[in-house]
Design a protein around this motif. Sequence first.
Motif, short mmCIF file in Angstrom:
data_model
loop_
_atom_site.label_atom_id
_atom_site.label_comp_id
_atom_site.label_asym_id
_atom_site.label_seq_id
_atom_site.Cartn_x
_atom_site.Cartn_y
_atom_site.Cartn_z
N ALA A 10 -3.23 1.42 -5.16
CA ALA A 10 -3.25 1.64 -3.72
C ALA A 10 -4.64 1.38 -3.15
CB ALA A 10 -2.81 3.07 -3.39
N ILE A 19 0.84 -1.21 0.00
CA ILE A 19 0.00 0.00 0.00
C ILE A 19 0.87 1.25 0.00
CG2 ILE A 19 -1.63 1.36 1.37
CD1 ILE A 19 -2.73 -1.42 2.36
N HIS A 37 -6.66 -5.57 1.67
CA HIS A 37 -6.07 -5.67 3.01
C HIS A 37 -7.16 -5.69 4.07
CE1 HIS A 37 -3.57 -4.79 6.46
NE2 HIS A 37 -4.18 -3.62 6.65
N MET A 40 -5.61 -1.54 -0.53
CA MET A 40 -6.21 -1.20 0.76
C MET A 40 -7.51 -2.00 0.96
SD MET A 40 -6.10 0.43 3.61
CE MET A 40 -5.00 1.86 3.48
#
Length: 221
Positions: free
Chosen positions: A197, A185, A204, A201
């Motif tokens: 990104a 990230i 994640h 994210m």
Amino acid sequence: MSEPAPPTRLQSRAYAELRRLIVTGEFPPGTFLSERQLAVQFGMSKTPIHVALERLESEGFVTISAQQGIVVKGMSVDDIVDHYELREAIEAWVVRRMAGKLSAEQEAKLRENIVQQRAALEADDLVRLMHLDEQMHYLLCSFLNNREIISTMERLRDKIHQVILRVTDTDRTRPAESFEEHVGIVEAVCAGNGLLAADLMTAHLEAGKRRILNPERFSRR
């Protein structure tokens, strides 16, 4: 209507200490609390304890009822899903907006956080690692300088800690995986790749959510 009186020093101390004990897991979900025992433990009367517990109930950390008494509240499935959906909406948008726009100082702070995360992971210092995890997510949001987003992340900070603690307890392999996701990230943000990104994210946060909602799947790994 008159404004409520500000909390006294003892009320504030009782609230801060009780919240810390709940957030850190020292008082885990399901723990029964006694105003009398807490008053003895904290060295104060029951009045500030009572006020602190009422405040914690309003914030969703405890439940108070005539039938069950005072119980530390866990996060329900709906709470967890709501928490992650809110964070995905905010944090994926933030990293997409901030990609390629960080100042040299901001980039240095993120990279230093990653260095410290690696050191904490190698030292198996999970408490330190969890703190740095929370810090990284907060840093990214604070760099946008949107007061509403910063306020929301500050409000979520203790819930984020509880979620990270629960994920770690569910799957001890997750901290190392999470760290590598953090690296990806930060690299995408610093490289100016906002779409990547944002995708990283989202993935994640989804990974953390799956480990809480489907712990059996990951306990057999």
